[in-house]
Enzyme design. Structure first.
Site, PDB file in Angstrom:
ATOM      1  N   LYS A  51      -3.151   0.356  -6.783  1.00 46.21           N
ATOM      2  CA  LYS A  51      -4.048  -0.714  -5.790  1.00 46.21           C
ATOM      3  C   LYS A  51      -4.022  -0.161  -4.506  1.00 46.21           C
ATOM      4  O   LYS A  51      -3.295   0.728  -3.944  1.00 46.21           O
ATOM      5  CB  LYS A  51      -3.182  -1.914  -5.918  1.00 46.21           C
ATOM      6  N   TYR A 272      -1.399   2.039  28.773  1.00 42.04           N
ATOM      7  CA  TYR A 272      -1.682   0.835  28.983  1.00 42.04           C
ATOM      8  C   TYR A 272      -0.559  -0.174  29.750  1.00 42.04           C
ATOM      9  O   TYR A 272       0.531   0.005  28.949  1.00 42.04           O
ATOM     10  CB  TYR A 272      -2.305  -0.165  27.825  1.00 42.04           C
TER      11      TYR A 272
HETATM   12  C1  PLP Z   1       2.727  -3.635  -6.216  1.00 46.01           C
HETATM   13  C2  PLP Z   1       3.109  -4.096  -7.372  1.00 46.01           C
HETATM   14  C3  PLP Z   1       3.862  -2.956  -8.141  1.00 46.01           C
HETATM   15  C4  PLP Z   1       4.258  -1.644  -7.514  1.00 46.01           C
HETATM   16  O1  PLP Z   1       5.242  -1.667  -6.771  1.00 46.01           O
HETATM   17  P1  PLP Z   1       6.370  -0.635  -5.985  1.00 46.01           P
HETATM   18  O2  PLP Z   1       7.402  -1.375  -5.353  1.00 46.01           O
HETATM   19  O3  PLP Z   1       5.085   0.096  -5.106  1.00 46.01           O
HETATM   20  O4  PLP Z   1       6.412   0.063  -7.195  1.00 46.01           O
HETATM   21  C5  PLP Z   1       4.195  -3.374  -9.222  1.00 46.01           C
HETATM   22  N1  PLP Z   1       3.809  -4.450  -9.990  1.00 46.01           N
HETATM   23  C6  PLP Z   1       3.131  -5.421  -9.302  1.00 46.01           C
HETATM   24  C7  PLP Z   1       2.896  -6.540  -9.687  1.00 46.01           C
HETATM   25  C8  PLP Z   1       2.657  -4.998  -7.890  1.00 46.01           C
HETATM   26  O5  PLP Z   1       2.038  -6.153  -7.186  1.00 46.01           O
END
Ligand code: PLP
Length: 382
Positions: A51, A272
């Site tokens: 993702k 800044y």
């Molecule tokens: C993002 C996600 C993962 C992966 O999690 P990590 O901590 O990056 O290994 C697995 N399952 C679901 C449902 C997620 O949303």
């Protein structure tokens, strides 16, 4: 040595690509991380969570690299990500949409062969209606909420879901899943609570395969493994568990060019708001990455970059396109226009930056901007 080669390679690229930052993504290391997780899981299989453009590293390249390592289960969060990734992978690779389906996307999803993770009875009905409309059986995954109150069938919907499953509804359930809220804490209480809840669900819905562990879950032991793990961050070199040594190999390094150097007297304001005032004569370098490139503003006056292993603290506020660092620890003239400093690499890990920025490695990775020149390394280490 390795990094010297990289730096000189990057220098050439400076001229050729017009970039002032180089994000190097080591796909060979990614492959080794996948195999490492597999070795901890055998005979359990490992999918990959890709993702958010594979946590910012490039979903297509990452997914294809993992496919070559035998991975066949790819998880994205939104349907649009599946639409983009589908053409990059062979048909025997399955893509799962964790956030489930929005009304109106069902037919497109079915026609693309993408598998939705159904999180509620409403989504179940939508998908089942799409199956009837298309006059065929459609695959799905069911996600149960075991304690995050984020996504998944809440416990009060389980009885009705069980009844719906008995009727079939033209939906084929590939597996059931849940997600751990505190898997990075190896001694966290919530892990055991969620595991117990998952065991209840497995009893109520017998005969289904289970997917449970994310990266942290892989390291919690066999009880958490189910039949298909869903690692994300560990693949990309992030630490799966807090407070223990990171067993994963780094995948990402980031080198950024110096765009100006200067020496200033004591009492000079920097950046800044004049948020930093030098308390002695100071040599400064401004480097070409700021919060628009994913270096959070919370690194102002806290973080650092490195040059040949020497820490160069960030002084003053992080700007949109640059940060200014104190280079007084380096010999005069060590850094000149175009010199590259390490933001992520041998001396500074994702976890270091995340700690200084008061965030997590995930946010640093997914925030890395698109003004860097991205170089993908394929070769395995000799
Ligand atoms: C993002 C996600 C993962 C992966 O999690 P990590 O901590 O990056 O290994 C697995 N399952 C679901 C449902 C997620 O949303």
């Amino acid at each position: 040595m390795d990094s010297d080669i990289l730096v000189s390679h990057a220098r050439t690229a400076t001229i050729m690509q017009g970039a002032t930052g180089y994000l190097t993504i080591d796909l060979a290391a990614l492959g080794r991380n996948y195999r490492k997780l597999l070795s901890m899981l055998t005979p359990v299989r490992a999918g990959a969570v890709v993702k958010a453009d594979a946590y910012g590293l490039g979903a297509e390249r990452v997914a294809r690299t993992l496919y070559a390592q035998g991975c066949r289960h790819f998880f994205v969060a939104q349907f649009i990500e599946a639409v983009r990734l589908r053409p990059a992978l062979a048909q025997d690779a399955q893509i799962f949409v964790l956030n489930g389906l929005q009304p109106g996307n069902e037919i497109a999803c079915a026609e693309m062969g993408v598998v939705p993770v159904l999180n509620s009875l409403a989504q179940w009905r939508q998908w089942s209606a799409a199956a009837r409309a298309l006059k065929r059986c459609l695959p799905a995954v069911l996600q149960f909420d075991t304690g995050m109150s984020r996504l998944g069938f809440p416990s009060e919907e389980r009885a009705e879901l069980a009844a719906a499953l008995r009727d079939g509804g033209n939906v084929e359930i590939l597996f059931i899943m849940s997600h751990l809220a505190s898997a990075d804490e190896t001694d966290g209480e919530q892990n055991g609570e969620q595991l117990a809840e998952m065991a209840c669900i497995a009893e109520e819905f017998p005969g289904f395969d289970i997917s449970f562990a994310n990266s942290g879950g892989v390291f919690l032991g066999d009880a958490y493994h189910g039949v298909l793990a869903r690692p994300g961050i560990a693949l990309y070199g992030g630490a799966p568990n807090a407070g223990t040594e990171n067993p994963m190999e780094p995948v990402v390094s980031l080198d950024v060019a110096v765009v100006q150097t200067r020496a200033v007297p004591e009492g000079t304001k920097v950046g800044y708001g004049g948020a930093h005032v030098t308390h002695r004569e100071t040599r400064l370098a401004t480097i070409a990455a700021g919060y628009a490139d994913g270096l959070p503003r919370s690194l102002s006056g806290r973080g650092a970059v490195y040059f040949k292993g020497i820490r160069l603290p960030i002084v003053g506020r992080v700007s949109m396109d640059s940060i200014t660092v104190d280079v007084s620890a380096l010999p005069e003239g060590a850094l000149t226009l175009g010199s590259l400093v390490e933001v992520l690499g041998a001396h500074q890990t994702l976890e270091h930056i995340a700690r200084d920025a008061d965030t997590i490695s995930y946010e640093i990775l997914t925030g890395l901007g698109d003004r860097y020149h991205r170089q993908y390394r394929y070769l395995t280490k000799s």
